[in-house]
Design an enzyme around this catalytic site. Sequence first.
Site, short mmCIF file in Angstrom:
data_model
loop_
_atom_site.label_atom_id
_atom_site.label_comp_id
_atom_site.label_asym_id
_atom_site.label_seq_id
_atom_site.Cartn_x
_atom_site.Cartn_y
_atom_site.Cartn_z
N CYS A 80 0.84 -1.20 0.00
CA CYS A 80 0.00 0.00 0.00
C CYS A 80 0.87 1.26 0.00
CB CYS A 80 -1.00 -0.02 1.16
SG CYS A 80 -2.33 1.16 0.91
N HIS A 178 -4.16 -4.86 -0.10
CA HIS A 178 -3.79 -5.34 1.24
C HIS A 178 -3.82 -6.87 1.30
CE1 HIS A 178 -3.55 -1.49 3.37
NE2 HIS A 178 -4.39 -1.09 2.43
N GLU A 180 -2.87 -8.76 3.59
CA GLU A 180 -3.26 -9.21 4.93
C GLU A 180 -4.76 -9.14 5.14
OE1 GLU A 180 -2.07 -6.33 4.13
OE2 GLU A 180 -2.86 -4.74 5.43
#
Lengths: 200, 246
Positions: A80, A178, A180
């Site tokens: 990001c 993202h 995650e």
Amino acid sequence: MRVVLADYGAGNLRSVASAFARAGAEITITVDPAEVREAPLAVIAGVGHVESAARGLRMHGLDAAIRDRVTAGRPVLGICVGMQLLFGASDEGGSGMEILGGSVSRVQAARVPHMGWNTLEITQPGELVQGLDGEDVYFAHSYAVEPTDDAVVVAVADHGGRIVAAVQQGAVAGVQFHPERSALAGARILENALAWSKSA
Amino acid sequence: MVKKRVIPCLDVAGGRVVKGVNFVDLREMGEPIDLATRYSELGADELVFLDITATLEGRGPILGLIERAAAELTIPFTVGGGVTGLDDARSLLRAGADKVAINRAAFDDPSILTALADEFGSQAVVCAIDARAGEVVTHAGKTPRGRDAVDWAVEAVQRGAGELLVTSIDADGTREGYDLPLTRAVAAAVEVPVIASGGAGEARHLAEAFEVGAEAAIIASIVHERPERLPELKIELKEMGWNVRT
């Protein structure tokens, strides 16, 4: 595999750390430039503005550590804002580390931020994005990179035009989304990143 | 194209999920993280945890729950409820929430939105707006604030909100559909994504919200009763031609 997460004060890194741990990494969150310089894989994550993120990196001497890694061919992954930090001047103010050529511009679309699940289109083969063509991942950003050399782009998404979703050049890689927070597809990216840094 | 999102909202009180008047046995629902993980596995696009008693009781946010959620969940989550001011919101984001939803505190002091956007980016800042008959209400709908909801929505975005969570107090809990005029008016007035909330009963309702411009829709009791309803809803939406993640 040992992974360091550069802790430069740009938000909470717990989610990224946990996701890497699930992918099998031994993760360290650190402000120590020596650790960031030497680990098999260094990750720059975080939220907020390029300008304050770049300031945070400099303040802790982490930008120099990351440049040393790049020079030595040791893998760096930006996530990001961490990916935007690999590039140059941002519309938002400030500039990244200029490790890759290009700038950071505001997303031009009917809805900004670009928020939610969007489909990856793999534009050229790369270890990082292997097996991810057509997979959905989670984006949450208002600014996006515009590389001067399209050869670094390995994946794009469509949101009011082309959004550069992933870049890779040598030992330097970045993802705008993202991992995650991208369920199984995100886990796959992180596993790919670990495999990539092993082979680099 | 970015996909339309379906977002289960977990109302939390005292660390337990409480939404859904039809729950007879709360223990069967499990803890918030267990339920959240289940929704994630069933295809939820993201989650909202709302600490519904926090503002009324003046209780601080649930940081332990957030730390666990940040470590264990693999989809994004927003935390709201009990956000009394800037420090509170900051502590939620620092604990690992992907986004923070701020309602009354932002209405009372909109500069909070700007400060959070400067520090965490506007993508992390959700302004929650509750409305009754188009007027902003706060304190769980108990206090009318004498301001047009669309007017406040526009200012909230100018101040730094990156997303709006718009709840119709009139429609909430009815299962008769979202407040479409409100959703349409807000979505047309701002550039940021709008999340419609309150009134979901069936897939058609979510489709209607998307039709009037919502990027995402909150569901609660219909999935808390039967979590398997979630993937069914996504499939039904897909069959109606909506670009959803299945």
